[in-house]
Scaffold this motif. Sequence first.
Motif, short mmCIF file in Angstrom:
data_model
loop_
_atom_site.label_atom_id
_atom_site.label_comp_id
_atom_site.label_asym_id
_atom_site.label_seq_id
_atom_site.Cartn_x
_atom_site.Cartn_y
_atom_site.Cartn_z
N HIS A 86 9.52 -3.50 -4.41
CA HIS A 86 8.71 -2.98 -5.52
C HIS A 86 7.33 -2.56 -5.02
CE1 HIS A 86 7.25 -2.27 -9.50
NE2 HIS A 86 6.26 -3.15 -9.34
N GLY A 87 6.66 -3.43 -4.31
CA GLY A 87 5.29 -3.20 -3.90
C GLY A 87 4.35 -4.13 -4.67
N ASN A 92 -4.26 1.95 -3.84
CA ASN A 92 -4.76 2.32 -2.50
C ASN A 92 -4.18 1.38 -1.46
OD1 ASN A 92 -6.22 4.36 -3.61
ND2 ASN A 92 -8.21 3.37 -3.37
N GLY A 93 -3.55 1.94 -0.45
CA GLY A 93 -2.97 1.13 0.62
C GLY A 93 -1.56 0.64 0.35
N ARG A 100 4.68 -2.64 6.16
CA ARG A 100 4.62 -3.89 6.93
C ARG A 100 5.77 -4.85 6.57
NH1 ARG A 100 -1.12 -3.34 6.05
NH2 ARG A 100 -0.97 -4.80 4.31
N GLU A 101 6.45 -4.62 5.48
CA GLU A 101 7.54 -5.49 5.04
C GLU A 101 8.85 -5.24 5.78
OE1 GLU A 101 7.39 -8.03 2.84
OE2 GLU A 101 5.26 -7.73 2.50
N GLY A 111 8.15 1.13 -5.64
CA GLY A 111 7.66 1.49 -6.97
C GLY A 111 6.22 1.05 -7.11
N HIS A 112 5.93 0.38 -8.23
CA HIS A 112 4.66 -0.29 -8.51
C HIS A 112 3.53 0.62 -8.97
CE1 HIS A 112 1.89 -3.61 -8.59
NE2 HIS A 112 1.15 -3.12 -7.62
N SER A 113 3.27 1.71 -8.28
CA SER A 113 2.10 2.53 -8.61
C SER A 113 2.34 3.54 -9.73
CB SER A 113 1.63 3.30 -7.36
OG SER A 113 2.61 4.27 -7.00
#
Length: 158
Positions: A86-87, A92-93, A100-101, A111-113
């Motif tokens: 998901h995130g 930003n970033g 990194r995951e 997703g997420h944003s």
Amino acid sequence: MMRVGVISDTHLRSYDRDLAKKLAEHFKDVQMILHAGDITELSVLDMLEAPQVIAVLGNMDGFAAAQSLPAKRELKLEGFQIGLIHGYGPPNGLEERVRREFDDVDAIVFGHSHKPTNYLLNGLLYFNPGSAAGGRGHPKTVGMLTLGDSISGEIIEI
């Protein structure tokens, strides 16, 4: 060639007949659907019609989803390694955090944003279908991955 429907950030508490109809139209020929989290309630997954539906947990998901969905997954499809997450955190970033995951993948679906994202960087596809619910200044969107000789993505406004 394989076609994979991608959806994220549905943010629904129950089955939505109108959205289900739109998704059935756009995802009619897919072999699989990936949901990148913020399903909110597991019953929302019933709207997704495909031979296989794979989902991960989002930060807005309820208790039942948290008990049955992992935070991230790695899938091998048509010879491509795909990370699904998901995130988290601020917009930003976000791409750097999801990168990194996963160690050795060809694509990261996240997703997420709510911001549709579809680009290659150093041979890695970053793909966010946006949000089926819209919001945060973005239209309602889903996505499609096509896996053949290469892997590519398409953002679809619904």
